[in-house]
Scaffold this motif. Structure first.
Motif, mmCIF file in Angstrom:
data_model
loop_
_atom_site.group_PDB
_atom_site.id
_atom_site.type_symbol
_atom_site.label_atom_id
_atom_site.label_comp_id
_atom_site.label_asym_id
_atom_site.label_seq_id
_atom_site.Cartn_x
_atom_site.Cartn_y
_atom_site.Cartn_z
ATOM 1 N N CYS A 1 0.836 -1.192 0.000
ATOM 2 C CA CYS A 1 0.000 0.000 0.000
ATOM 3 C C CYS A 1 0.875 1.248 0.000
ATOM 4 O O CYS A 1 0.661 2.157 -0.798
ATOM 5 N N GLY A 2 1.868 1.288 0.874
ATOM 6 C CA GLY A 2 2.759 2.442 0.947
ATOM 7 C C GLY A 2 3.483 2.689 -0.360
ATOM 8 O O GLY A 2 3.596 3.832 -0.814
ATOM 9 N N GLU A 3 3.963 1.619 -0.973
ATOM 10 C CA GLU A 3 4.669 1.747 -2.252
ATOM 11 C C GLU A 3 3.732 2.251 -3.349
ATOM 12 O O GLU A 3 4.093 3.132 -4.125
ATOM 13 N N TRP A 4 2.517 1.712 -3.382
ATOM 14 C CA TRP A 4 1.551 2.122 -4.399
ATOM 15 C C TRP A 4 1.167 3.592 -4.218
ATOM 16 O O TRP A 4 1.115 4.343 -5.187
ATOM 17 N N VAL A 5 0.899 3.982 -2.970
ATOM 18 C CA VAL A 5 0.553 5.383 -2.692
ATOM 19 C C VAL A 5 1.706 6.286 -3.114
ATOM 20 O O VAL A 5 1.494 7.318 -3.764
ATOM 21 N N TRP A 6 2.930 5.907 -2.786
ATOM 22 C CA TRP A 6 4.101 6.703 -3.161
ATOM 23 C C TRP A 6 4.186 6.859 -4.677
ATOM 24 O O TRP A 6 4.444 7.950 -5.171
ATOM 25 N N GLN B 1 4.117 10.354 -6.849
ATOM 26 C CA GLN B 1 5.154 10.718 -7.816
ATOM 27 C C GLN B 1 4.522 11.138 -9.135
ATOM 28 O O GLN B 1 4.933 12.126 -9.742
ATOM 29 N N GLU B 2 3.511 10.383 -9.570
ATOM 30 C CA GLU B 2 2.823 10.712 -10.823
ATOM 31 C C GLU B 2 2.113 12.055 -10.723
ATOM 32 O O GLU B 2 1.956 12.752 -11.726
ATOM 33 N N ASP B 3 1.683 12.418 -9.511
ATOM 34 C CA ASP B 3 1.016 13.709 -9.289
ATOM 35 C C ASP B 3 2.015 14.848 -9.092
ATOM 36 O O ASP B 3 1.609 15.986 -8.889
ATOM 37 N N GLY B 4 3.318 14.538 -9.106
ATOM 38 C CA GLY B 4 4.332 15.574 -8.998
ATOM 39 C C GLY B 4 4.859 15.832 -7.601
ATOM 40 O O GLY B 4 5.644 16.758 -7.398
ATOM 41 N N TYR B 5 4.438 15.055 -6.621
ATOM 42 C CA TYR B 5 4.967 15.216 -5.268
ATOM 43 C C TYR B 5 6.308 14.496 -5.163
ATOM 44 O O TYR B 5 6.401 13.314 -5.498
ATOM 45 N N GLN B 6 7.313 15.194 -4.707
ATOM 46 C CA GLN B 6 8.625 14.590 -4.506
ATOM 47 C C GLN B 6 8.817 14.357 -3.011
ATOM 48 O O GLN B 6 9.078 15.290 -2.264
ATOM 49 N N MET B 7 8.638 13.125 -2.582
ATOM 50 C CA MET B 7 8.804 12.783 -1.170
ATOM 51 C C MET B 7 9.293 11.354 -1.070
ATOM 52 O O MET B 7 9.183 10.582 -2.016
ATOM 53 N N SER B 8 9.827 11.033 0.076
ATOM 54 C CA SER B 8 10.346 9.687 0.262
ATOM 55 C C SER B 8 9.211 8.711 0.563
ATOM 56 O O SER B 8 8.191 9.081 1.154
ATOM 57 N N GLY B 9 9.428 7.489 0.152
ATOM 58 C CA GLY B 9 8.467 6.441 0.467
ATOM 59 C C GLY B 9 8.364 6.211 1.962
ATOM 60 O O GLY B 9 7.315 5.825 2.473
ATOM 61 N N GLU B 10 9.465 6.481 2.678
ATOM 62 C CA GLU B 10 9.462 6.310 4.135
ATOM 63 C C GLU B 10 8.455 7.250 4.798
ATOM 64 O O GLU B 10 7.859 6.898 5.814
ATOM 65 N N LEU B 11 8.264 8.428 4.220
ATOM 66 C CA LEU B 11 7.293 9.367 4.778
ATOM 67 C C LEU B 11 5.874 8.822 4.627
ATOM 68 O O LEU B 11 5.063 8.901 5.550
ATOM 69 N N VAL B 12 5.589 8.250 3.478
ATOM 70 C CA VAL B 12 4.271 7.630 3.268
ATOM 71 C C VAL B 12 4.083 6.500 4.269
ATOM 72 O O VAL B 12 3.040 6.398 4.933
ATOM 73 N N ASP B 13 5.107 5.655 4.407
ATOM 74 C CA ASP B 13 5.028 4.546 5.366
ATOM 75 C C ASP B 13 4.794 5.058 6.780
ATOM 76 O O ASP B 13 4.001 4.483 7.536
ATOM 77 N N LEU B 14 5.488 6.138 7.146
ATOM 78 C CA LEU B 14 5.338 6.714 8.484
ATOM 79 C C LEU B 14 3.896 7.147 8.732
ATOM 80 O O LEU B 14 3.339 6.898 9.800
ATOM 81 N N ILE B 15 3.284 7.771 7.740
ATOM 82 C CA ILE B 15 1.895 8.212 7.884
ATOM 83 C C ILE B 15 0.970 7.009 8.062
ATOM 84 O O ILE B 15 0.138 6.976 8.973
ATOM 85 N N LEU B 16 1.125 5.999 7.225
ATOM 86 C CA LEU B 16 0.267 4.810 7.312
ATOM 87 C C LEU B 16 0.465 4.089 8.638
ATOM 88 O O LEU B 16 -0.501 3.629 9.257
ATOM 89 N N GLU B 17 1.705 3.970 9.070
ATOM 90 C CA GLU B 17 1.993 3.272 10.324
ATOM 91 C C GLU B 17 1.525 4.062 11.539
ATOM 92 O O GLU B 17 0.989 3.489 12.493
#
Length: 101
Positions: A15-20, A24-40
């Motif tokens: 899920c985290g990888e897919w959201v990331w 990226q496709e929407d133009g947001y440049q952020m780390s996948g770890e940040l997405v994981d942190l939010i989900l966790e």
């Protein structure tokens, strides 16, 4: 606190990888770890079943208290909500309701 819902382990990572990837496709440049942190963190705080606006606000405050920041976009409720909306899409594809996640 361990997650007892369906969205954990390998599925949470997927899920985290897919959201990331969507971000990226929407133009947001952020780390996948940040997405994981939010989900966790939403699961750690057991707030993942609340309305998205409420989750986003609670996470924004939690990250502020923890001193967590993100560059270049910052880590505000609006960005967190975008991530949560993509998480909802993933849950829908996986036939998992937020209450089960």
């Amino acid at each position: 606190m361990a997650s007892t819902g369906k969205l954990q382990g390998a599925l949470l990572a997927e899920c985290g990888e897919w959201v990331w990837e969507q971000l990226q496709e929407d133009g947001y440049q952020m780390s996948g770890e940040l997405v994981d942190l939010i989900l966790e963190t939403e699961r750690e705080l057991a707030i993942h079943t609340r309305p998205l606006d409420e989750i986003a606000s609670l996470l924004e405050e939690e990250f502020r208290m923890r001193g967590i920041v993100a560059q270049p976009y910052g880590l505000d409720a609006a960005l967190i909500k975008v991530i949560l909306e993509w998480e909802d899409d993933f849950l829908g594809f996986a036939s998992i309701s937020r209450a089960e996640s």
